[in-house]
Design an enzyme around this catalytic site. Sequence first.
Site, PDB file in Angstrom:
ATOM      1  N   ARG A  34       8.780   9.314   6.648  1.00 20.28           N
ATOM      2  CA  ARG A  34      10.083   9.572   7.262  1.00 20.28           C
ATOM      3  C   ARG A  34      10.645  10.901   6.804  1.00 20.28           C
ATOM      4  O   ARG A  34      11.251  11.653   7.565  1.00 20.28           O
ATOM      5  CB  ARG A  34      11.043   8.448   6.927  1.00 20.28           C
ATOM      6  CG  ARG A  34      10.807   7.234   7.826  1.00 20.28           C
ATOM      7  CD  ARG A  34      10.530   5.992   7.037  1.00 20.28           C
ATOM      8  NE  ARG A  34       9.785   5.024   7.822  1.00 20.28           N
ATOM      9  CZ  ARG A  34      10.343   4.051   8.518  1.00 20.28           C
ATOM     10  NH1 ARG A  34      11.641   3.937   8.568  1.00 20.28           N
ATOM     11  NH2 ARG A  34       9.602   3.210   9.182  1.00 20.28           N
TER      12      ARG A  34
ATOM     13  N   GLU B  44      -2.885  -4.009   6.716  1.00 20.17           N
ATOM     14  CA  GLU B  44      -4.062  -4.880   6.833  1.00 20.17           C
ATOM     15  C   GLU B  44      -4.236  -5.899   5.725  1.00 20.17           C
ATOM     16  O   GLU B  44      -5.362  -6.330   5.470  1.00 20.17           O
ATOM     17  CB  GLU B  44      -5.308  -3.999   6.872  1.00 20.17           C
ATOM     18  CG  GLU B  44      -5.640  -3.261   5.550  1.00 20.17           C
ATOM     19  CD  GLU B  44      -5.113  -1.835   5.466  1.00 20.17           C
ATOM     20  OE1 GLU B  44      -4.143  -1.527   6.188  1.00 20.17           O
ATOM     21  OE2 GLU B  44      -5.658  -1.047   4.683  1.00 20.17           O
ATOM     22  N   ASN B  45      -3.180  -6.320   5.013  1.00 21.18           N
ATOM     23  CA  ASN B  45      -3.331  -7.307   3.940  1.00 21.18           C
ATOM     24  C   ASN B  45      -4.362  -8.365   4.342  1.00 21.18           C
ATOM     25  O   ASN B  45      -4.292  -8.924   5.435  1.00 21.18           O
ATOM     26  CB  ASN B  45      -1.997  -8.008   3.689  1.00 21.18           C
ATOM     27  CG  ASN B  45      -0.847  -7.046   3.664  1.00 21.18           C
ATOM     28  OD1 ASN B  45      -0.809  -6.138   2.842  1.00 21.18           O
ATOM     29  ND2 ASN B  45       0.088  -7.203   4.605  1.00 21.18           N
TER      30      ASN B  45
ATOM     31  N   HIS C  16      -7.247  -2.060  14.883  1.00 25.96           N
ATOM     32  CA  HIS C  16      -7.271  -1.206  13.684  1.00 25.96           C
ATOM     33  C   HIS C  16      -7.212  -2.068  12.418  1.00 25.96           C
ATOM     34  O   HIS C  16      -8.040  -1.934  11.514  1.00 25.96           O
ATOM     35  CB  HIS C  16      -6.080  -0.248  13.749  1.00 25.96           C
ATOM     36  CG  HIS C  16      -5.932   0.660  12.565  1.00 25.96           C
ATOM     37  ND1 HIS C  16      -6.232   1.997  12.612  1.00 25.96           N
ATOM     38  CD2 HIS C  16      -5.506   0.435  11.297  1.00 25.96           C
ATOM     39  CE1 HIS C  16      -6.011   2.554  11.432  1.00 25.96           C
ATOM     40  NE2 HIS C  16      -5.563   1.625  10.612  1.00 25.96           N
ATOM     41  N   GLU C  17      -6.246  -2.967  12.384  1.00 21.32           N
ATOM     42  CA  GLU C  17      -6.068  -3.766  11.163  1.00 21.32           C
ATOM     43  C   GLU C  17      -7.235  -4.720  10.942  1.00 21.32           C
ATOM     44  O   GLU C  17      -7.638  -4.967   9.807  1.00 21.32           O
ATOM     45  CB  GLU C  17      -4.744  -4.534  11.208  1.00 21.32           C
ATOM     46  CG  GLU C  17      -3.497  -3.666  11.430  1.00 21.32           C
ATOM     47  CD  GLU C  17      -3.361  -2.492  10.472  1.00 21.32           C
ATOM     48  OE1 GLU C  17      -3.902  -2.559   9.348  1.00 21.32           O
ATOM     49  OE2 GLU C  17      -2.727  -1.485  10.853  1.00 21.32           O
TER      50      GLU C  17
ATOM     51  N   GLY D  36       3.170   1.120  10.938  1.00 14.14           N
ATOM     52  CA  GLY D  36       2.898   0.449  12.204  1.00 14.14           C
ATOM     53  C   GLY D  36       2.420  -0.967  11.953  1.00 14.14           C
ATOM     54  O   GLY D  36       2.767  -1.903  12.661  1.00 14.14           O
ATOM     55  N   ALA D  37       1.612  -1.119  10.890  1.00 13.54           N
ATOM     56  CA  ALA D  37       1.094  -2.420  10.487  1.00 13.54           C
ATOM     57  C   ALA D  37       0.351  -2.246   9.169  1.00 13.54           C
ATOM     58  O   ALA D  37       0.094  -1.120   8.754  1.00 13.54           O
ATOM     59  CB  ALA D  37       0.125  -2.975  11.543  1.00 13.54           C
TER      60      ALA D  37
ATOM     61  N   HIS E  69     -10.096  -3.044   9.261  1.00 15.50           N
ATOM     62  CA  HIS E  69      -9.896  -2.913   7.814  1.00 15.50           C
ATOM     63  C   HIS E  69     -10.344  -4.152   7.044  1.00 15.50           C
ATOM     64  O   HIS E  69     -10.588  -4.076   5.842  1.00 15.50           O
ATOM     65  CB  HIS E  69      -8.406  -2.731   7.507  1.00 15.50           C
ATOM     66  CG  HIS E  69      -7.922  -1.312   7.610  1.00 15.50           C
ATOM     67  ND1 HIS E  69      -8.539  -0.267   6.975  1.00 15.50           N
ATOM     68  CD2 HIS E  69      -6.832  -0.786   8.225  1.00 15.50           C
ATOM     69  CE1 HIS E  69      -7.850   0.846   7.217  1.00 15.50           C
ATOM     70  NE2 HIS E  69      -6.824   0.567   7.971  1.00 15.50           N
TER      71      HIS E  69
ATOM     72  N   GLU F 280       0.831  -1.197   0.000  1.00 18.49           N
ATOM     73  CA  GLU F 280       0.000   0.000   0.000  1.00 18.49           C
ATOM     74  C   GLU F 280       0.869   1.252   0.000  1.00 18.49           C
ATOM     75  O   GLU F 280       1.796   1.334   0.792  1.00 18.49           O
ATOM     76  CB  GLU F 280      -0.922   0.051   1.216  1.00 18.49           C
ATOM     77  CG  GLU F 280      -1.964   1.146   1.072  1.00 18.49           C
ATOM     78  CD  GLU F 280      -2.886   1.301   2.295  1.00 18.49           C
ATOM     79  OE1 GLU F 280      -2.491   0.898   3.395  1.00 18.49           O
ATOM     80  OE2 GLU F 280      -3.986   1.827   2.114  1.00 18.49           O
TER      81      GLU F 280
HETATM   82 ZN    ZN Z   1      -5.211   1.676   8.570  1.00 18.43          ZN
END
Ligand code: ZN
Length: 957
Positions: A888, A356-357, A389-390, A353-354, A393, A216
Amino acid sequence: KRSVYEPNNLQRCRQVVCTKTRAFIIILIIVLISLTFALIAAFARPGGLPSCSELTTPSQNPDSVTTPPIATNGNAFPWTDIRLPSDVTPESYDLLLNVDLQKFTYTGEISIHIQAKKKTDFIVFHSKNISITSYSLFETDHENSELRQIKINEFLETTTNQQIYLKLNENLAPLNFYKIKLLFESHLNQGLTGFYRSSYILPDGTDRWLATTHFEPTDARQAFPCFDEPQLKANFTISLVHKSDLIGLSNMNLLFTELYGDSGLVIDHFAESVRMSTYLVAFVVCDFEKVTEQTKHNNIKINIYTPPSMIDQTGLALEVAVKVLDFYEQDFFQINYPLTKSDHIAIPDFAAGAMENWGLITYLTRSLLYSKEESSARDRQWVATVVAHELAHQWFGNLVTMEWWNDLWLNEGFANFMEYKGVNHARPEWKMLDQFLDDAVILGMSSDGLKSSHPINVPVHDPAEINQIFDAISYQKGGSVIRMLESFLSQSTFEQGLHSYLIKHSYQNAQTSDLWEALTIQAVSEGVTDVNVGTIMDTWTSQMGYPVVNIHRQGNQITATQERFLFNPRSTLEEEFTSPHGYKWYIPLTWITSESSESQQIWMPKDSVSFTIDGSPTWVKMNVNMTGFYRVNYDKNGWEILVKQLNTDHTVFTSADRTSLIEDIFALARSGHVNISMAMDLSRYLIKETEYIPWKIAVDCLGYIGYLLKDSPDYVLYKTYMVHLLSERLNEIKWVGKGDQLDIFLRSLVLGQALQLNVKSTIDEVKRRFKSWREGARIPADLKGLVYHGGIKYGTEDDWQFVWNKWKATTLATEKSKLLSSLAASNDGLILNRFLHMSLDENFIKKSDSATVIGAVGNNPAGSLLAWRFVRQNWGTIMERFYGLMSRMKRIIVATSGHFTTQYDYDEVKAFLEEKTAGYHIRAVPQSLEQIEMNIDWLTRNRQTVVEWLRKETESY
Ligand SMILES: [Zn+2]
């Protein structure tokens, strides 16, 4: 996706909008936060958007798109649009990847089954950094059997728009099916995007490698050729070839593994996927182990994968994932999770952070693993939050996906909102719904009160633009306006409407307007409202900013007017966006009074509204519990009565209402709506405040003042006042001991402030604990951030080296993150300079950590000038490395340049950044400049008044 970093309080205070990314430090954060603020910005959490791809290299700046793309063979590339043509659409993919973790290469075979929608004699799809070695095209029947080959006359590739163009010898016929067959090869890159390599260290010190993905928003094309746009959903059948001592994982469940010819390798065959977008595809080849538990409702297998040595840190994630998945399936969405398993894997090198695949969620290690003994309460909450959160999704984003990235907020705002509901279900005692105010609403307002903000729904085209909207506007403001919507519709109407929306658009794409339509139909059918949800919500999503509601009261008669709120309306910054609504909003105005704590509501149409309140209350408090995404400015008398009430008995207000009064009055003092003395008068009540969230916001607001006064002899007045306000909390604080989640957070906040304000007893205790830690004693998990930070800040070079060695040696992710951030807290310029130089040297610090280091040094007042100089010196390297990892990039720019407070520095920063970033679209540049302008403006207008107020106030202490 959950972002990696969160802005620290200082940044928030300074209104530097960093995105929310939280990353590393979140955990620490609190601790740090506390520590930090005003002066110290040292701990900072890196801010920056969640990053994603490496997609955009500096040579691909958006301006270049205006010139026609050139193919790699030097010819003009015939398709000039960055979006793909709609003449053909993918139906399914058969993808086989053969992964070599010794050479860091892979080869691939892909068949993309497509259907022609129109007559066309060319096909365009995406590919980036992949070498295609063979290509052919077949007409097929609808079951994908080859009927005949079609001649391809020309094969062209362009790096500009990352596309392949196939010129055909004949036209494809509408509605007929075809198959593109490609052989390709590429390498496992080191860039944290696409298909890349990552490593962890075994207990014996050797490196162990894995291959993993992060797509993503636009990097599936970097792993395999594909139609890489979110609305081009398809079914994926994936096979992975690898050595037999490794395992392969992908979105779907493994069907079977067999020998791969006589190569000595094995091949994993995964089930065909549900219809999904390319950015949600994922695969991993590694040697990890797993723990498994089934959900109660539908027996979905939840697997947590980690390196074998970390398997004992999976308990929390497993427990939360099981509970939350059951909650979402059964209670909240009431739609079954369509896969048979949900994998959660800790990836050692990770850009967000992560992610959601679908069926294979990838995490920054610190976002998934938790040690009961060594990780803090903040670490624990972070893990639970990211998992929730993930998982949200999997429905919102995966099952129903935004049609294009301009509606990214639909995914992220919603997941941001749901993570609190999900965790609240799993751990009600953490009071997550209260924490929403601090984590989302106020953070969103910080970003959105700037001229350099953007509307929630923003036009984006190229990958660099798409990457930059993974920010506080999409996440926090998005989540906050959804919460406001839920509040005025009622929870049940909201949930029912949402359910209809998800059912209607399952396995398809939707736009914001589709959600509004579903909610309107639901609301109207229930007679809840006759208002069109879209008409209301469009004023919140299609224009940037938010209103301040001015309240004028005469007896029982209230007149409310609205205007756009800006922290610094005097800013000279040119705005990128204009408003289609003239900066007017439909506002759900709510209030309570001294006579009734029952919330009343009236709609404020675009301009103003008058209404009568009941009885003859002394005070009226608007925007009850800050459920609305707006600020409230009372008339002078209105504020005076509220300030008096807070100082007499603050407990008549809820903690959320106290928080909103603090937040609003300091923001309004900054914008020029109220006199800063009034805000300071209000802050006096804090000496009696015992709750975390009001304190957290107060420390942010007051910390900004301390930060601006830090170079002045008057700083001592600020310090004296703060120590006075904190005195009762400091007196009652015990260094160790359990308590509620929010009590633990409050303790970290107060001790962090005390350290920051040089309270001697606190410094002594921190130093004592640091020393005994060096001698082998344990530090309680919730004090670690504080003790490491203080130990470095007040320590020697030898102490620094000791922490550095500990950082290198530890394999515990939460610990690593705390140690690394604390290394930036030194007061020694030589050490900080050396640390900065190590940050870009991969022999010392991994690429995934370098922005954290630069940002943390930049946020330390002792290091901010050094960091800015370092950034200027190394601009070329920084651009090359981080332009494609926009979060970043942003963190680096904002943390190293946004702290200045003088015109001289403003001019210098402006000249440098504008020259270096000309032609690139980097939103952090205007954000930083606006921040500096705001600092200068605040000092010009408020400095004298605040200093006089503080002098008078502290005379008697
Ligand atoms: Zn998200």
